[in-house]
Design an enzyme around this catalytic site. Structure first.
Site, PDB file in Angstrom:
ATOM      1  N   ASP A  67      -3.318 104.991 -54.010  1.00 60.24           N
ATOM      2  CA  ASP A  67      -4.499 104.189 -54.324  1.00 60.24           C
ATOM      3  C   ASP A  67      -5.790 104.956 -54.088  1.00 60.24           C
ATOM      4  O   ASP A  67      -5.799 106.037 -53.508  1.00 60.24           O
ATOM      5  CB  ASP A  67      -4.488 102.880 -53.510  1.00 60.24           C
ATOM      6  CG  ASP A  67      -4.056 103.087 -52.064  1.00 60.24           C
ATOM      7  OD1 ASP A  67      -4.186 104.216 -51.568  1.00 60.24           O
ATOM      8  OD2 ASP A  67      -3.587 102.121 -51.445  1.00 60.24           O
ATOM      9  N   ASN A 136      -1.504  92.329 -43.465  1.00 62.25           N
ATOM     10  CA  ASN A 136      -1.184  91.159 -44.295  1.00 62.25           C
ATOM     11  C   ASN A 136       0.040  91.407 -45.179  1.00 62.25           C
ATOM     12  O   ASN A 136       0.345  90.607 -46.062  1.00 62.25           O
ATOM     13  CB  ASN A 136      -2.402  90.767 -45.152  1.00 62.25           C
ATOM     14  CG  ASN A 136      -2.839  91.884 -46.095  1.00 62.25           C
ATOM     15  OD1 ASN A 136      -2.183  92.916 -46.190  1.00 62.25           O
ATOM     16  ND2 ASN A 136      -3.929  91.658 -46.807  1.00 62.25           N
ATOM     17  N   HIS A 138       0.455  94.058 -47.195  1.00 60.69           N
ATOM     18  CA  HIS A 138       0.223  94.810 -48.435  1.00 60.69           C
ATOM     19  C   HIS A 138       0.893  96.177 -48.368  1.00 60.69           C
ATOM     20  O   HIS A 138       1.097  96.739 -47.294  1.00 60.69           O
ATOM     21  CB  HIS A 138      -1.265  94.899 -48.785  1.00 60.69           C
ATOM     22  CG  HIS A 138      -2.090  95.842 -47.943  1.00 60.69           C
ATOM     23  ND1 HIS A 138      -3.453  95.702 -47.810  1.00 60.69           N
ATOM     24  CD2 HIS A 138      -1.765  96.923 -47.204  1.00 60.69           C
ATOM     25  CE1 HIS A 138      -3.907  96.676 -47.038  1.00 60.69           C
ATOM     26  NE2 HIS A 138      -2.912  97.412 -46.649  1.00 60.69           N
ATOM     27  N   GLU A 143      -2.048  93.436 -52.676  1.00 58.21           N
ATOM     28  CA  GLU A 143      -2.388  92.428 -51.683  1.00 58.21           C
ATOM     29  C   GLU A 143      -1.564  91.156 -51.901  1.00 58.21           C
ATOM     30  O   GLU A 143      -1.140  90.869 -53.031  1.00 58.21           O
ATOM     31  CB  GLU A 143      -3.875  92.070 -51.807  1.00 58.21           C
ATOM     32  CG  GLU A 143      -4.843  93.242 -51.565  1.00 58.21           C
ATOM     33  CD  GLU A 143      -5.141  93.479 -50.087  1.00 58.21           C
ATOM     34  OE1 GLU A 143      -4.248  93.281 -49.241  1.00 58.21           O
ATOM     35  OE2 GLU A 143      -6.269  93.879 -49.780  1.00 58.21           O
TER      36      GLU A 143
HETATM   37  P1  PGA Z   1      -3.039 101.943 -41.586  1.00 51.39           P
HETATM   38  O1  PGA Z   1      -3.059 101.207 -42.980  1.00 51.39           O
HETATM   39  O2  PGA Z   1      -2.044 103.064 -41.719  1.00 51.39           O
HETATM   40  O3  PGA Z   1      -4.431 102.474 -41.397  1.00 51.39           O
HETATM   41  O4  PGA Z   1      -2.640 100.939 -40.552  1.00 51.39           O
HETATM   42  C1  PGA Z   1      -1.843 100.883 -43.579  1.00 51.39           C
HETATM   43  C2  PGA Z   1      -2.117 100.130 -44.851  1.00 51.39           C
HETATM   44  O5  PGA Z   1      -3.102  99.383 -44.905  1.00 51.39           O
HETATM   45  O6  PGA Z   1      -1.326 100.259 -45.785  1.00 51.39           O
END
Ligand code: PGA
Length: 241
Positions: A67, A136, A138, A143
């Site tokens: 992304d 959450n 995702h 999302e």
């Molecule tokens: P993080 O993010 O590795 O900074 O916890 C993971 C994500 O949001 O996919």
């Protein structure tokens, strides 16, 4: 599904980097799916170390990042382009034109999504997809929603996601509202998925994703359906598994 829980971050990083190295040994032209966020940083550090020791080469490989924010210039310090260069690409021999990231700084994000999916398809799909998980549920920036998209698409970031990422910006107002993300199809079609999870704050969501109902409200729950899913957690994130 294979779940491995490690008592130290060093062990987790070594195991994950070892799997990536083994993939490249078996298939030097492997297509890697790469992730940003804090979770994979230690794994990238380990890969750089292995590269510098001559144990691994990315010369024949290619990569697709999951992304990118929409509207941030590539050279913005918080673009995922900058992140990947800082943590991985500038230190290894992956050819620059083979290290692909969606171009978020475009007036035509939808066309960019179509182009990106075509490139993934032309490369033969992803051999090994590295994933983190959001609080959450995702994956990438897919999302929770009433429906999910298979294709690469533009997504409106949830407030929770923007808040979580605000730590990298001066304020939440600077966090972009939209991103381009690879969709669920390219992720689920990956030949192998390596899901990395760290920290007590991820214990509930990883438990829900792997043991709860498969639902679009927790996109990571679809990983339960993947035939070759490897989950690596630290002891805090894995305490309920
Ligand atoms: P993080 O993010 O590795 O900074 O916890 C993971 C994500 O949001 O996919």
């Amino acid at each position: 599904m294979n779940v491995y829980t490690y008592s130290s971050n060093t062990q987790l990083n070594e195991a994950a980097a070892g799997l990536i190295a083994a993939t490249l040994q078996q298939k030097p032209n492997a297509v890697l799916g790469l992730a940003t966020g804090s979770t994979p940083i230690g794994v990238y550090e380990k890969l750089v170390e292995m590269y510098k020791e001559g144990k691994i080469s990315f010369k024949g490989a290619s990569s697709f990042n999951l992304d990118e924010y929409v509207g941030l210039p590539r050279d913005h310090s918080e673009s995922y382009y900058s992140f990947m260069h800082h943590h991985l690409f500038q230190h290894i021999d992956l050819p620059e034109d083979k290290a692909l990231i969606p171009q978020g700084n475009t007036n035509h994000p939808k066309e960019e999504c179509t182009r990106y999916d075509q490139l993934i398809q032309e490369a033969g799909g992803i051999d090994l997809q590295i994933l983190g998980i959001g609080h959450n549920g995702h994956i990438g920036f897919n999302e929770p929603a009433d429906s999910l998209s298979g294709a690469t698409h533009v997504v409106t970031l949830h407030e929770e996601t923007r808040k979580a990422n605000a730590r990298f910006f001066n304020s939440i107002d600077e966090v972009p509202t939209h991103a381009i993300t690879v969709g669920m199809a390219a992720i689920m079609k990956a030949k192998c998925i390596l899901l990395l999870v760290r920290g007590a704050d991820k214990a509930d969501i990883i438990h829900k994703a792997l043991n709860g109902p498969i639902t679009t409200q927790c996109p990571a729950s679809f990983l339960q359906l993947h035939p070759n899913l490897i989950v690596m957690t630290d002891s805090e994130a894995g305490r309920n598994l």
